[in-house]
Design an enzyme around this catalytic site. Structure first.
Site, PDB file in Angstrom:
ATOM      1  N   THR A  29       0.844  -1.199   0.000  1.00  0.00           N
ATOM      2  CA  THR A  29       0.000   0.000   0.000  1.00  0.00           C
ATOM      3  C   THR A  29       0.876   1.245   0.000  1.00  0.00           C
ATOM      4  O   THR A  29       0.645   2.188  -0.774  1.00  0.00           O
ATOM      5  CB  THR A  29      -0.899  -0.004   1.264  1.00  0.00           C
ATOM      6  N   ASN A  79      -6.382  -8.869  -7.620  1.00  0.00           N
ATOM      7  CA  ASN A  79      -6.464  -9.588  -6.348  1.00  0.00           C
ATOM      8  C   ASN A  79      -7.813 -10.263  -6.116  1.00  0.00           C
ATOM      9  O   ASN A  79      -7.906 -11.204  -5.350  1.00  0.00           O
ATOM     10  CB  ASN A  79      -6.165  -8.632  -5.187  1.00  0.00           C
ATOM     11  N   GLN A  88       0.080  -9.558  -6.614  1.00  0.00           N
ATOM     12  CA  GLN A  88      -0.523 -10.895  -6.719  1.00  0.00           C
ATOM     13  C   GLN A  88       0.171 -11.754  -7.773  1.00  0.00           C
ATOM     14  O   GLN A  88      -0.001 -12.969  -7.803  1.00  0.00           O
ATOM     15  CB  GLN A  88      -2.011 -10.779  -7.074  1.00  0.00           C
ATOM     16  N   THR A 113      13.912   3.948  10.038  1.00  0.00           N
ATOM     17  CA  THR A 113      14.861   2.838  10.159  1.00  0.00           C
ATOM     18  C   THR A 113      14.321   1.602   9.451  1.00  0.00           C
ATOM     19  O   THR A 113      13.149   1.251   9.599  1.00  0.00           O
ATOM     20  CB  THR A 113      15.122   2.533  11.652  1.00  0.00           C
ATOM     21  N   CYS A 119     -15.088  -6.356   1.335  1.00  0.00           N
ATOM     22  CA  CYS A 119     -15.530  -6.373   2.725  1.00  0.00           C
ATOM     23  C   CYS A 119     -14.488  -5.756   3.627  1.00  0.00           C
ATOM     24  O   CYS A 119     -13.334  -6.163   3.612  1.00  0.00           O
ATOM     25  CB  CYS A 119     -15.767  -7.801   3.188  1.00  0.00           C
TER      26      CYS A 119
HETATM   27  N1  PLP Z   1      -2.081  -4.503  -4.301  1.00  0.00           N
HETATM   28  C1  PLP Z   1      -2.716  -5.665  -4.441  1.00  0.00           C
HETATM   29  C2  PLP Z   1      -2.997  -6.180  -5.820  1.00  0.00           C
HETATM   30  C3  PLP Z   1      -3.126  -6.389  -3.337  1.00  0.00           C
HETATM   31  O1  PLP Z   1      -3.765  -7.557  -3.492  1.00  0.00           O
HETATM   32  C4  PLP Z   1      -2.857  -5.877  -2.056  1.00  0.00           C
HETATM   33  C5  PLP Z   1      -3.332  -6.601  -0.850  1.00  0.00           C
HETATM   34  O2  PLP Z   1      -4.247  -7.375  -0.895  1.00  0.00           O
HETATM   35  C6  PLP Z   1      -2.169  -4.672  -1.955  1.00  0.00           C
HETATM   36  C7  PLP Z   1      -1.801  -4.005  -3.092  1.00  0.00           C
HETATM   37  C8  PLP Z   1      -1.845  -4.089  -0.619  1.00  0.00           C
HETATM   38  O3  PLP Z   1      -0.950  -4.899   0.067  1.00  0.00           O
HETATM   39  P1  PLP Z   1      -0.589  -4.614   1.607  1.00  0.00           P
HETATM   40  O4  PLP Z   1      -1.860  -4.850   2.361  1.00  0.00           O
HETATM   41  O5  PLP Z   1       0.491  -5.573   1.900  1.00  0.00           O
HETATM   42  O6  PLP Z   1      -0.191  -3.210   1.698  1.00  0.00           O
END
Ligand code: PLP
Length: 459
Positions: free
Chosen positions: A72, A176, A220, A309, A409
């Site tokens: 993210t 995803n 993914q 860090t 969800c």
């Molecule tokens: N991008 C995709 C395609 C994802 O499936 C996810 C999490 O499901 C993320 C980004 C975000 O990952 P994280 O929760 O590790 O930040």
């Protein structure tokens, strides 16, 4: 009760070899990589080695990798960083994206009167879509690129959406929720062709030919698909450790350096048809540092692009997980593809009205996303607000099977999936997706048990 996990798209268990690789970095080797003494150097060397291992697997240079706290955050860095980096580069460090909002705003002196535009696919993860919405509030134009009924991005619409103001295109490698795999090399070719055509037509108001950059969320995809950044032709790429049998709390952003657009040096500019006073910073050395502005500032770690860090055990574990995927990717893909085909055949026998959401061929080998029609008399969009998918997920969980109603969800409240809606599904259909994702521990036996339970529940 035996529990069976079918939600590998949400998270994966940490591989025991990864746990072992991380072990000494919790205690014995606890130093801060920024410290000058031997404790710090030990940690710093481990981070360097991890970075190099991952870089080799992506086909890039270690200096092109920025570790973050999650995928993210990496997606945020790609999007906010590119927009912010552009504002920074054109002359005023303190001018933020909001400045772009003003129509015909003069962006740094003589040559910029443009409002930047970014293109994201309509089925991106929320970490892209919500960030795009935030940037929109700041005045960036966002195009939400539609997908076809099968979940593949509409490339014709991409071609027509690209214009001189486009600074970034972000399209995920594999989705995803429905596992559809996008034609990333085709997309990068479209963008490259656009860039090339643009560089021969630059005007005083143009952004440089480095734009648009192409970012790809490969979170993914990494377990199953080639993620060599040069084969893919991407400029930025996001990965997450927790989806590849590594620890949580660590992700990364790959950022291409030395794009060919940096090649012009002052001498070349003099010789080139572009006059310096016409396109003021054409010919600036465009490196990642100039293209991307940090979103977390402080101690200057990660070459100033992500202060804080480093998560040393997490980074070491991430690299080990990457290595393990490289060993197993091909065989695991074949194994899961067979199980996927088997599952689909069998589930149709339970109820022939069950449909597969998303393209059947261009999809990850571990993903099954089903539309299961509501039982007659039950409308999933009414009163309780609970769709069949959620009811079924809970019933299966009680029976020991962990599946997912999709990514729509949060806090146990479901809304229609934006991904299924983008495929053109009604709210009812977009509430009724059931996501089953396989992984290393999935075998035919556990699949048969799940099928048996589904049969009972769907009777
Ligand atoms: N991008 C995709 C395609 C994802 O499936 C996810 C999490 O499901 C993320 C980004 C975000 O990952 P994280 O929760 O590790 O930040």
């Amino acid at each position: 009760m035996n529990r069976h996990y079918f939600d590998y798209a949400a998270s994966t268990p940490v591989d025991p070899a990864v746990v072992r690789a991380m072990a000494s970095f919790w205690g014995e080797k606890f130093g801060n990589p920024g410290s000058l003494h031997s404790f710090g150097q030990e940690a710093s060397a481990a981070v360097f080695e991890a970075r190099d291992t991952i870089a080799k697997s992506l086909g890039c240079h270690y200096s092109e990798i920025v570790f973050t706290g999650s995928a993210t955050e990496a997606n945020n860095l790609a999007m906010r960083g590119i927009v912010g980096g552009m504002a920074t580069r054109i002359g005023n460090r303190y001018r933020q994206a909001a400045e772009f909002a003003k129509p015909s705003h003069d962006m740094g002196g003589d040559n910029y009167t443009t409002k930047p535009k970014i293109i994201v696919s309509a089925i991106e993860h929320d970490s892209i879509l919500d960030t795009a919405k935030e940037l929109e509030k700041d005045g960036v134009e966002v195009v939400y690129l539609p997908v076809l009924k099968n979940g593949i991005a509409d490339l014709k619409k991409l071609e027509s959406a690209l214009d001189e103001r486009t600074i970034l295109v972000s399209i995920m490698y594999a989705n995803n929720e429905i596992g559809t795999v996008q034609p990333i090399t085709k997309i990068s070719e479209i963008i490259r062709n656009f860039r090339n055509s643009k560089s021969s037509k630059l005007t005083a108001k143009s952004l440089e030919s480095a734009y648009p950059l192409f970012h790809c969320d490969a979170v993914q995809a990494f377990n199953y698909l080639n993620c060599n950044v040069n084969d893919l032709g991407v400029d930025l790429l996001t990965l997450s450790s927790q989806k590849i049998y590594g620890p949580k709390g660590v992700g990364l952003l790959y950022m291409r350096r030395n794009s060919k657009h940096e090649a012009l040096n002052p001498k070349q500019i003099q010789n080139s048809k572009f006059q310096k006073n016409k396109v003021s910073d054409f010919g600036f050395r465009i490196s990642d540092l100039q293209l991307v502005a940090p979103i977390v500032t402080g101690g200057g770690q990660e070459r100033g692009l992500r202060s804080g860090t480093e998560n040393v055990p997490g980074i070491v574990g991430f690299a080990k997980a990457v290595k393990l995927v490289a060993y197993s990717r091909e065989l695991e893909t074949k194994r899961l593809r067979k199980l996927q085909e088997y599952f689909l055949k069998q589930v149709k026998k339970i109820n022939s009205k069950i449909e597969l959401n998303g393209d059947a061929k261009n999809r990850l080998p571990n993903n099954i996303n089903l539309y299961i029609p509501a039982k007659s008399g039950k409308d999933p969009s009414t009163s309780s607000g609970q769709g069949t998918a959620q009811d079924l997920v809970i019933a299966l969980d009680i029976a020991g099977f962990a599946v997912s109603p999709g990514s729509a969800c949060s806090a146990r409240v479901c809304s229609p999936s934006h991904v299924l809606k983008a495929l053109g599904h009604s709210d009812e259909k977009a509430m009724s997706g059931l996501r089953i994702t396989f992984g290393r521990q999935t075998d035919k036996k556990s699949i048969d048990l799940l099928l048996g339970e589904l049969k009972k529940k769907l009777k």
